[in-house]
Design an enzyme around this catalytic site. Structure first.
Site, PDB file in Angstrom:
ATOM      1  N   SER A 187       0.889  -1.220  -0.091  1.00  0.00           N
ATOM      2  CA  SER A 187       0.015   0.088  -0.058  1.00  0.00           C
ATOM      3  C   SER A 187       0.998   1.093  -0.141  1.00  0.00           C
ATOM      4  O   SER A 187       2.045   1.091   0.355  1.00  0.00           O
ATOM      5  CB  SER A 187      -0.733   0.047   1.225  1.00  0.00           C
ATOM      6  OG  SER A 187      -1.668   1.390   1.460  1.00  0.00           O
TER       7      SER A 187
ATOM      8  N   TYR B  12      -2.385  -1.361  10.492  1.00  0.00           N
ATOM      9  CA  TYR B  12      -2.195  -1.499   8.854  1.00  0.00           C
ATOM     10  C   TYR B  12      -0.688  -0.875   8.439  1.00  0.00           C
ATOM     11  O   TYR B  12      -0.280  -1.539   7.741  1.00  0.00           O
ATOM     12  CB  TYR B  12      -3.377  -0.453   8.246  1.00  0.00           C
ATOM     13  CG  TYR B  12      -3.477  -0.735   6.936  1.00  0.00           C
ATOM     14  CD1 TYR B  12      -4.236  -1.891   6.262  1.00  0.00           C
ATOM     15  CD2 TYR B  12      -3.209   0.338   5.896  1.00  0.00           C
ATOM     16  CE1 TYR B  12      -4.395  -2.079   4.694  1.00  0.00           C
ATOM     17  CE2 TYR B  12      -3.166  -0.078   4.578  1.00  0.00           C
ATOM     18  CZ  TYR B  12      -3.954  -1.240   4.018  1.00  0.00           C
ATOM     19  OH  TYR B  12      -4.089  -1.228   2.797  1.00  0.00           O
TER      20      TYR B  12
HETATM   21  P1  NAD Z   1     -11.323  -6.373  -0.085  1.00  0.00           P
HETATM   22  O1  NAD Z   1     -12.120  -6.222   1.162  1.00  0.00           O
HETATM   23  O2  NAD Z   1     -12.378  -6.136  -1.289  1.00  0.00           O
HETATM   24  O3  NAD Z   1     -10.828  -7.883  -0.316  1.00  0.00           O
HETATM   25  C1  NAD Z   1      -9.960  -8.335   0.740  1.00  0.00           C
HETATM   26  C2  NAD Z   1      -9.969  -9.908   0.508  1.00  0.00           C
HETATM   27  O4  NAD Z   1      -9.409 -10.411   1.433  1.00  0.00           O
HETATM   28  C3  NAD Z   1     -11.310 -10.708   0.623  1.00  0.00           C
HETATM   29  O5  NAD Z   1     -11.435 -11.685  -0.491  1.00  0.00           O
HETATM   30  C4  NAD Z   1     -11.210 -11.253   1.829  1.00  0.00           C
HETATM   31  O6  NAD Z   1     -12.103 -12.465   2.226  1.00  0.00           O
HETATM   32  C5  NAD Z   1      -9.795 -11.610   2.122  1.00  0.00           C
HETATM   33  N1  NAD Z   1      -9.469 -11.881   3.503  1.00  0.00           N
HETATM   34  C6  NAD Z   1      -9.678 -10.741   4.559  1.00  0.00           C
HETATM   35  N2  NAD Z   1      -9.325 -11.280   5.698  1.00  0.00           N
HETATM   36  C7  NAD Z   1      -8.934 -12.871   5.489  1.00  0.00           C
HETATM   37  C8  NAD Z   1      -8.557 -13.838   6.181  1.00  0.00           C
HETATM   38  N3  NAD Z   1      -8.388 -13.811   7.480  1.00  0.00           N
HETATM   39  N4  NAD Z   1      -8.058 -15.003   5.655  1.00  0.00           N
HETATM   40  C9  NAD Z   1      -8.373 -15.354   4.036  1.00  0.00           C
HETATM   41  N5  NAD Z   1      -8.871 -14.097   3.631  1.00  0.00           N
HETATM   42  C10 NAD Z   1      -9.000 -12.951   4.121  1.00  0.00           C
HETATM   43  O7  NAD Z   1     -10.174  -5.425  -0.123  1.00  0.00           O
HETATM   44  P2  NAD Z   1      -9.253  -4.834  -1.238  1.00  0.00           P
HETATM   45  O8  NAD Z   1      -9.491  -3.243  -1.217  1.00  0.00           O
HETATM   46  O9  NAD Z   1      -9.273  -5.546  -2.618  1.00  0.00           O
HETATM   47  O10 NAD Z   1      -7.830  -5.091  -0.737  1.00  0.00           O
HETATM   48  C11 NAD Z   1      -6.944  -6.034  -1.283  1.00  0.00           C
HETATM   49  C12 NAD Z   1      -5.503  -5.757  -0.843  1.00  0.00           C
HETATM   50  O11 NAD Z   1      -5.085  -4.312  -1.474  1.00  0.00           O
HETATM   51  C13 NAD Z   1      -5.258  -5.523   0.729  1.00  0.00           C
HETATM   52  O12 NAD Z   1      -3.915  -6.121   1.224  1.00  0.00           O
HETATM   53  C14 NAD Z   1      -5.481  -4.076   0.828  1.00  0.00           C
HETATM   54  O13 NAD Z   1      -4.570  -3.780   2.084  1.00  0.00           O
HETATM   55  C15 NAD Z   1      -4.619  -3.533  -0.293  1.00  0.00           C
HETATM   56  N6  NAD Z   1      -4.850  -2.403  -0.730  1.00  0.00           N
HETATM   57  C16 NAD Z   1      -6.082  -1.888  -0.793  1.00  0.00           C
HETATM   58  C17 NAD Z   1      -6.251  -0.339  -1.153  1.00  0.00           C
HETATM   59  C18 NAD Z   1      -7.651   0.184  -1.670  1.00  0.00           C
HETATM   60  O14 NAD Z   1      -7.623   1.354  -1.498  1.00  0.00           O
HETATM   61  N7  NAD Z   1      -8.619  -0.568  -1.841  1.00  0.00           N
HETATM   62  C19 NAD Z   1      -5.263   0.530  -1.243  1.00  0.00           C
HETATM   63  C20 NAD Z   1      -3.722  -0.123  -1.111  1.00  0.00           C
HETATM   64  C21 NAD Z   1      -3.977  -1.333  -0.757  1.00  0.00           C
END
Ligand code: NAD
Length: 257
Positions: A138, A151
């Site tokens: 991130s 985080y």
């Molecule tokens: P999201 O909530 O859409 O998806 C998260 C996924 O992680 C889901 O499939 C969920 O089931 C899975 N997950 C959560 N806890 C779990 C566990 N204990 N065991 C197995 N699976 C688990 O989120 P997203 O926005 O797509 O995020 C994906 C990645 O991108 C994350 O690591 C997040 O930190 C990173 N990220 C997101 C953003 C953003 O703005 N959305 C920005 C920077 C980084």
């Protein structure tokens, strides 16, 4: 040659789009996520592309479950060349009120799971003399924001793990890199919008403009497709053999401040 990618958190958000784009590129897939309809999501995602897949509902807070998923995945496909550590959760609170169980959960899902998965897959990658580990970190793996202690700590840790894996894998054809996105409009961010509206007494458009996109030089949410394209590039054997240990910002200019 058909390659296999294990993508955590691939039944929602960024991970789901990465999975779809890897399927489109011909990769076999190991899906993992906690969505109750994960099996259906995985089946529908690969259907247009006709690639083989497996889905595991493994909770990444459980190291024994992770080892079992890797064993079963290797039994099915013979090898897993690409590991994408993407699963994630968020919790926002001042540090003095931050619940310990939330701290432990965030560290487990973002950081320890990436360690356990890399550890479990390193021997087979070494044997094949080929591996691509891509950690979805991130902008918060590079800089901090208040109230996100777990985080930010986990994502900075993931950047450090990435560099160490790059060091240890380099002699065996294994690269490790982190992608550091800015804000992408996924369920993880959608959930924070009403919370921020309440905290700041703002409307949805105001929160999006003044909180989420404030630090983006490009005043848009980043698309998950842009993250998937970066991951595909890093996974490519010809394009990216010499990119390793890098933290690549795909953050609309956020960390250029
Ligand atoms: P999201 O909530 O859409 O998806 C998260 C996924 O992680 C889901 O499939 C969920 O089931 C899975 N997950 C959560 N806890 C779990 C566990 N204990 N065991 C197995 N699976 C688990 O989120 P997203 O926005 O797509 O995020 C994906 C990645 O991108 C994350 O690591 C997040 O930190 C990173 N990220 C997101 C953003 C953003 O703005 N959305 C920005 C920077 C980084």
């Amino acid at each position: 040659m058909t390659r296999t990618a294990l993508i955590t958190g691939s039944t929602s958000g960024i991970g789901l789009v990465i999975a779809r784009e890897f399927a489109r590129a011909g990769y076999q897939l190991i899906f993992n996520g906690l969505e109750p309809d994960g099996e259906r999501i995985a089946a529908e995602t690969v259907a247009p592309f006709g690639v083989r897949y497996r889905y595991f509902s493994t909770d990444l807070r459980n190291p024994a479950g992770i080892r079992k998923m890797v064993e079963d995945g290797l039994d099915t496909f013979g090898a897993v060349e690409v590991l994408i550590n993407n699963a994630g959760i968020q919790y926002v609170s001042p540090v003095e009120d931050f619940p310990e169980n939330k701290w432990n959960d965030l560290l487990s899902v973002h950081l320890s799971a990436a360690f356990h998965l890399s550890k479990a897959l390193f021997p087979s990658m070494k044997k094949k003399q080929y591996g691509r580990i891509i950690n979805i970190s991130s902008a918060h793996g590079l800089i901090a924001s208040p109230y996100k202690s777990a985080y930010v700590a986990a994502k900075h840790g993931l950047t450090g793990l990435t560099k160490t894996l790059a060091m240890e894998g380099g002699a065996f054809g294994i690269t490790a890199n982190a992608i550091c996105p800015g804000y992408v409009l996924t369920p993880l961010v959608e959930k924070q919008i009403p919370e921020q509206m309440q905290v700041h007494g703002m409307s949805r458009p105001e929160v999006i403009e003044k909180i989420f996109l404030k630090e983006h030089a490009v005043k848009e949410f980043i698309t998950p497709e842009a993250i998937a394209a970066t991951a595909l590039f890093l996974a490519d054997s010809a394009a990216a053999p010499y990119i390793s240990g890098a933290a690549i910002a795909v953050d609309a200019g956020w960390t250029a401040h």
